[in-house]
Design an enzyme around this catalytic site. Sequence first.
Site, PDB file in Angstrom:
ATOM      1  N   LYS A  50      43.880  40.996  31.597  1.00 45.09           N
ATOM      2  CA  LYS A  50      42.433  40.793  31.397  1.00 45.09           C
ATOM      3  C   LYS A  50      41.678  40.283  32.627  1.00 45.09           C
ATOM      4  O   LYS A  50      40.562  39.778  32.508  1.00 45.09           O
ATOM      5  CB  LYS A  50      42.129  39.866  30.199  1.00 45.09           C
ATOM      6  CG  LYS A  50      42.882  40.176  28.939  1.00 45.09           C
ATOM      7  CD  LYS A  50      42.937  41.642  28.607  1.00 45.09           C
ATOM      8  CE  LYS A  50      41.598  42.208  28.153  1.00 45.09           C
ATOM      9  NZ  LYS A  50      41.744  43.699  27.969  1.00 45.09           N
ATOM     10  N   ALA A  51      42.256  40.469  33.800  1.00 44.91           N
ATOM     11  CA  ALA A  51      41.584  40.010  35.017  1.00 44.91           C
ATOM     12  C   ALA A  51      40.716  41.094  35.647  1.00 44.91           C
ATOM     13  O   ALA A  51      40.079  40.849  36.679  1.00 44.91           O
ATOM     14  CB  ALA A  51      42.629  39.525  36.020  1.00 44.91           C
ATOM     15  N   GLY A  52      40.686  42.285  35.045  1.00 46.19           N
ATOM     16  CA  GLY A  52      39.888  43.367  35.623  1.00 46.19           C
ATOM     17  C   GLY A  52      40.748  44.523  36.132  1.00 46.19           C
ATOM     18  O   GLY A  52      40.344  45.253  37.043  1.00 46.19           O
ATOM     19  N   HIS A 110      51.663  43.687  35.166  1.00 42.23           N
ATOM     20  CA  HIS A 110      51.132  42.340  34.922  1.00 42.23           C
ATOM     21  C   HIS A 110      52.204  41.292  35.233  1.00 42.23           C
ATOM     22  O   HIS A 110      52.025  40.115  34.905  1.00 42.23           O
ATOM     23  CB  HIS A 110      50.732  42.172  33.452  1.00 42.23           C
ATOM     24  CG  HIS A 110      49.476  42.876  33.043  1.00 42.23           C
ATOM     25  ND1 HIS A 110      48.377  42.983  33.856  1.00 42.23           N
ATOM     26  CD2 HIS A 110      49.142  43.488  31.874  1.00 42.23           C
ATOM     27  CE1 HIS A 110      47.422  43.647  33.194  1.00 42.23           C
ATOM     28  NE2 HIS A 110      47.863  43.961  32.004  1.00 42.23           N
ATOM     29  N   SER A 140      38.734  36.462  27.388  1.00 47.08           N
ATOM     30  CA  SER A 140      38.972  37.901  27.330  1.00 47.08           C
ATOM     31  C   SER A 140      40.328  38.203  26.679  1.00 47.08           C
ATOM     32  O   SER A 140      40.453  39.117  25.850  1.00 47.08           O
ATOM     33  CB  SER A 140      38.906  38.476  28.740  1.00 47.08           C
ATOM     34  OG  SER A 140      39.031  39.881  28.709  1.00 47.08           O
ATOM     35  N   MET A 234      31.365  52.626  32.681  1.00 44.51           N
ATOM     36  CA  MET A 234      32.779  52.702  32.275  1.00 44.51           C
ATOM     37  C   MET A 234      32.954  52.542  30.767  1.00 44.51           C
ATOM     38  O   MET A 234      33.840  53.135  30.163  1.00 44.51           O
ATOM     39  CB  MET A 234      33.606  51.651  33.019  1.00 44.51           C
ATOM     40  CG  MET A 234      34.184  52.206  34.319  1.00 44.51           C
ATOM     41  SD  MET A 234      35.244  51.037  35.175  1.00 44.51           S
ATOM     42  CE  MET A 234      36.640  50.896  34.069  1.00 44.51           C
TER      43      MET A 234
HETATM   44  P1  A3P Z   1      35.846  40.969  28.893  1.00 47.75           P
HETATM   45  O1  A3P Z   1      36.786  40.882  27.745  1.00 47.75           O
HETATM   46  O2  A3P Z   1      35.467  39.640  29.417  1.00 47.75           O
HETATM   47  O3  A3P Z   1      34.663  41.826  28.615  1.00 47.75           O
HETATM   48  P2  A3P Z   1      41.826  44.364  32.006  1.00 47.75           P
HETATM   49  O4  A3P Z   1      41.412  45.720  32.424  1.00 47.75           O
HETATM   50  O5  A3P Z   1      42.607  43.627  33.018  1.00 47.75           O
HETATM   51  O6  A3P Z   1      42.463  44.396  30.647  1.00 47.75           O
HETATM   52  O7  A3P Z   1      40.491  43.484  31.885  1.00 47.75           O
HETATM   53  C1  A3P Z   1      39.565  43.719  30.865  1.00 47.75           C
HETATM   54  C2  A3P Z   1      38.333  42.912  31.156  1.00 47.75           C
HETATM   55  O8  A3P Z   1      37.630  43.527  32.248  1.00 47.75           O
HETATM   56  C3  A3P Z   1      37.372  42.907  29.981  1.00 47.75           C
HETATM   57  O9  A3P Z   1      36.644  41.679  30.104  1.00 47.75           O
HETATM   58  C4  A3P Z   1      36.522  44.115  30.302  1.00 47.75           C
HETATM   59  O10 A3P Z   1      35.291  44.153  29.634  1.00 47.75           O
HETATM   60  C5  A3P Z   1      36.342  43.912  31.803  1.00 47.75           C
HETATM   61  N1  A3P Z   1      35.912  45.140  32.485  1.00 47.75           N
HETATM   62  C6  A3P Z   1      36.366  46.387  32.323  1.00 47.75           C
HETATM   63  N2  A3P Z   1      35.689  47.244  33.097  1.00 47.75           N
HETATM   64  C7  A3P Z   1      34.768  46.514  33.769  1.00 47.75           C
HETATM   65  C8  A3P Z   1      33.749  46.833  34.719  1.00 47.75           C
HETATM   66  N3  A3P Z   1      33.549  48.071  35.116  1.00 47.75           N
HETATM   67  N4  A3P Z   1      32.998  45.815  35.195  1.00 47.75           N
HETATM   68  C9  A3P Z   1      33.190  44.543  34.797  1.00 47.75           C
HETATM   69  N5  A3P Z   1      34.133  44.186  33.904  1.00 47.75           N
HETATM   70  C10 A3P Z   1      34.925  45.158  33.385  1.00 47.75           C
END
Ligand code: A3P
Length: 295
Positions: A50-52, A110, A140, A234
């Site tokens: 969940k870090a992006g 991960h 998240s 996205m």
């Molecule tokens: P949130 O739950 O805070 O919305 P991962 O891909 O590591 O699983 O991380 C998912 C997190 O990244 C989620 O956070 C998701 O919404 C966010 N995310 C996905 N695409 C993104 C984007 N284009 N810009 C910003 N955040 C994004």
Amino acid sequence: MEDLKYNEGERLAADYIEGILLPTPTCDLWDQIWNFQAKPDDLLVSTYPKAGTTWTQEIVDLIQNEGNVDHSQRAPTHERFPFIELIIPPLINGLEQANNMPSPRTLKTHLPIQLLPPSFLEKNCKIIYVARNAKDNMVSYYHFQRMNRTLPHPGTWEEYFETFMTGKVCWGSWYDHVKGWWKAKDQHNILYLFYEDMKKNPKHEIKKLANFIGKDLDDKTLDKIVYHTAFDVMKKNPMANYTSMPTEIMNHSVSPFMRKGTTGDWKNHFTVAQNEIFDEDYKKKMADTNLTFQF
Ligand code: A3P
């Protein structure tokens, strides 16, 4: 290895590998995962859950194909980038996917640095690590565990707050993960980025990524990548928003994968008391590093 059976409310079990909680099917194949053979031209995207990750993967794909949006639509994220330790029988085997993929491969993990298959570092592979501040990361992950049946049920927010701080979540402690990779970055071919920087100045971070990958992109292409990897774009992209995952794995009606995509959503979840407890504990756990975050 047992196939995933989905009775109402049922979840995949989790077990420990060297003190790190991981979904049981991953533990069952651990020897094979540990012995994964990386190739020198592999690119690895590594993150704490969940870090992006998905965002970074989309950016990397568009950098690699020089902004060709049609090409990035060829398959959903989890097929374009094998997630090496993700085993969801009988639906997903990231290890097999990676082994069957022609080079050059872009892979996802991960794993904390101490559990990374050693061949990635031995082969000096390029690794992109993305870190996100612990509070937003926790929020998240909480919502993700609610909607993802391959992970343990998170319980209530109050319960999860404890679970996360004590590192009893899959892929282990956030604190150890970000610190471990931070320490490794100076000895290895690791680009360490932050979610918050990507939010603040995506073009700048995309340029950094392109440099690291070895692609010289013009301004127009960079702008195109910024546009196509913005959260709202996205979120609507079926090849990047995980809606192609079977609902037995991810149930977006519980909480969408593309949830908020912001910095600071923790303020809507943490109580004042929780924030104090968290900050106190954070100071102790992060006392032995110069790594800092924007909250
Ligand atoms: P949130 O739950 O805070 O919305 P991962 O891909 O590591 O699983 O991380 C998912 C997190 O990244 C989620 O956070 C998701 O919404 C966010 N995310 C996905 N695409 C993104 C984007 N284009 N810009 C910003 N955040 C994004």
